[in-house]
Design a protein around this motif. Structure first.
Motif, PDB file in Angstrom:
ATOM      1  N   ALA A 208       8.522   3.172  -2.614  1.00  0.00           N
ATOM      2  CA  ALA A 208       8.340   4.166  -1.560  1.00  0.00           C
ATOM      3  C   ALA A 208       9.220   5.385  -1.804  1.00  0.00           C
ATOM      4  O   ALA A 208       8.779   6.536  -1.668  1.00  0.00           O
ATOM      5  N   SER A 211       7.937   7.745  -4.388  1.00  0.00           N
ATOM      6  CA  SER A 211       6.812   8.568  -3.950  1.00  0.00           C
ATOM      7  C   SER A 211       7.187   9.504  -2.808  1.00  0.00           C
ATOM      8  O   SER A 211       6.333  10.210  -2.274  1.00  0.00           O
ATOM      9  N   GLN A 213       8.209   8.662   0.202  1.00  0.00           N
ATOM     10  CA  GLN A 213       7.691   8.165   1.472  1.00  0.00           C
ATOM     11  C   GLN A 213       8.602   7.088   2.048  1.00  0.00           C
ATOM     12  O   GLN A 213       9.407   6.490   1.330  1.00  0.00           O
ATOM     13  N   SER A 214       8.458   6.854   3.332  1.00  0.00           N
ATOM     14  CA  SER A 214       9.083   5.678   3.922  1.00  0.00           C
ATOM     15  C   SER A 214       8.263   4.463   3.498  1.00  0.00           C
ATOM     16  O   SER A 214       7.134   4.596   3.009  1.00  0.00           O
ATOM     17  N   GLN A 216       6.816   2.315   5.414  1.00  0.00           N
ATOM     18  CA  GLN A 216       5.599   2.243   6.225  1.00  0.00           C
ATOM     19  C   GLN A 216       4.555   3.245   5.754  1.00  0.00           C
ATOM     20  O   GLN A 216       3.363   2.938   5.690  1.00  0.00           O
ATOM     21  N   GLN A 217       4.994   4.451   5.396  1.00  0.00           N
ATOM     22  CA  GLN A 217       4.063   5.448   4.860  1.00  0.00           C
ATOM     23  C   GLN A 217       3.479   4.986   3.535  1.00  0.00           C
ATOM     24  O   GLN A 217       2.282   5.173   3.271  1.00  0.00           O
ATOM     25  N   PHE A 218       4.310   4.369   2.709  1.00  0.00           N
ATOM     26  CA  PHE A 218       3.840   3.876   1.415  1.00  0.00           C
ATOM     27  C   PHE A 218       2.755   2.807   1.601  1.00  0.00           C
ATOM     28  O   PHE A 218       1.758   2.788   0.866  1.00  0.00           O
ATOM     29  N   GLU A 220       0.794   2.379   4.426  1.00  0.00           N
ATOM     30  CA  GLU A 220      -0.377   2.904   5.131  1.00  0.00           C
ATOM     31  C   GLU A 220      -1.109   3.994   4.359  1.00  0.00           C
ATOM     32  O   GLU A 220      -2.337   4.108   4.459  1.00  0.00           O
ATOM     33  N   GLN A 221      -0.360   4.824   3.623  1.00  0.00           N
ATOM     34  CA  GLN A 221      -0.978   5.959   2.946  1.00  0.00           C
ATOM     35  C   GLN A 221      -1.098   5.754   1.436  1.00  0.00           C
ATOM     36  O   GLN A 221      -1.859   6.452   0.774  1.00  0.00           O
ATOM     37  N   GLN A 225      -4.815   3.001   0.646  1.00  0.00           N
ATOM     38  CA  GLN A 225      -5.867   3.857   0.103  1.00  0.00           C
ATOM     39  C   GLN A 225      -6.460   3.322  -1.191  1.00  0.00           C
ATOM     40  O   GLN A 225      -7.501   3.795  -1.648  1.00  0.00           O
TER      41      GLN A 225
END
Length: 267
Positions: A208, A211, A213-214, A216-218, A220-221, A225
């Motif tokens: 994460a 990239s 990101q947090s 959670q973002q890693f 979910e996003q 994907q």
């Protein structure tokens, strides 16, 4: 509504963890008498409180799943108390490396998930199998990951251990048939596991951060994907699937993998 697991005796190793706890709650809701075991008593107690608060039946035991003698004694005690074991799930987590390529990966890091996951799976499966299938068919559920089939770098130990768990489950199904069914559940990274205290947060921290990101973002996003459904499984979805697979409604299923990867893998 008819319960899925009325009168069943279910043992869950790692029952205080995110997945193990979620499955224990659903099993109890569906009528099973649940025995949860793990190394950390406070987390087991938290799951037990949730179950008893909704009228379920649960017993806890502090057991080190790496201690074969202790696991066998616990399984024997459960069988003696309950009259047998109908369902078992190994939901034990082993913290391991993801993201390190071969050139930088130590032998110890490579072997940690392989030895850890498969050792606990062998110990728990052997302990419960002898107490199953006498009066009614038994069910052993295992957990793996998409790493068993993904062709990506940086997950050597993780991928080999996941493939090993799926092979173990398939071969064990052949050995224990027809008295015991064995089904593997293959979720992807679980989107709500970090909030439930899973080691998922630690597992994906490096990826994460790389990239920007947090965690959670890693999840979910990023990871989501890469699936056909553009979403990752939830703890509730895994637990509900486990209850179905453990029930008589799935009586024709054994030696196979229930793919909950959201389409990260298409079997």
């Amino acid at each position: 509504m008819t319960e899925l697991l009325p009168g069943k005796n279910a043992v869950i190793y790692g029952g205080g963890g995110a997945i193990g706890g979620a499955v224990a709650r659903v099993f109890a809701r569906e009528g099973a008498r649940v025995f949860i075991a793990g190394r950390t008593q406070p987390t087991l107690d938290a799951v037990a409180r949730d179950i008893t608060a909704t009228g379920g039946t649960v017993e806890t035991a502090q057991v080190d799943v790496f201690d074969q003698e202790a696991v066998e004694k616990h399984a024997a005690a459960v069988a003696a108390t309950a009259g047998g074991i109908d369902i078992a799930l190994n939901a034990v987590s082993i913290m391991h490396d993801q993201g390190t390529p071969l050139a930088d990966l130590s032998l110890e890091e490579f072997l940690r998930p392989i030895d850890g996951f498969l050792r606990t799976l062998f110990i728990t499966s052997k302990a419960v199998a002898r107490h199953m299938g006498q009066e009614r068919p038994g069910v052993i559920l295992t957990l793996s990951e998409p790493g068993a089939k993904l062709a990506v770098g940086g997950i050597l130990g993780h991928g080999v251990s996941a493939a090993g768990k799926e092979a173990f489950s398939r071969l064990l199904a052949a050995e224990l048939a027809p008295r015991v069914r064995v089904v593997d559940i293959r979720p992807h990274a679980v989107v709500d596991a970090p909030a439930a205290g899973s080691y998922t947060r630690d597992l994906f921290t490096r990826s994460a951060a790389a990239s920007g990101q947090s965690v959670q973002q890693f999840l979910e996003q990023g990871l989501a994907q890469g699936t056909l459904l553009k979403r990752l499984p939830t703890l509730a979805q895994i637990a509900e699937t486990a209850a179905f697979l453990a029930s008589d409604r799935a009586a024709a299923m054994t030696g196979t993998v229930a793919n909950l990867s959201g389409g990260a893998l298409v079997d």
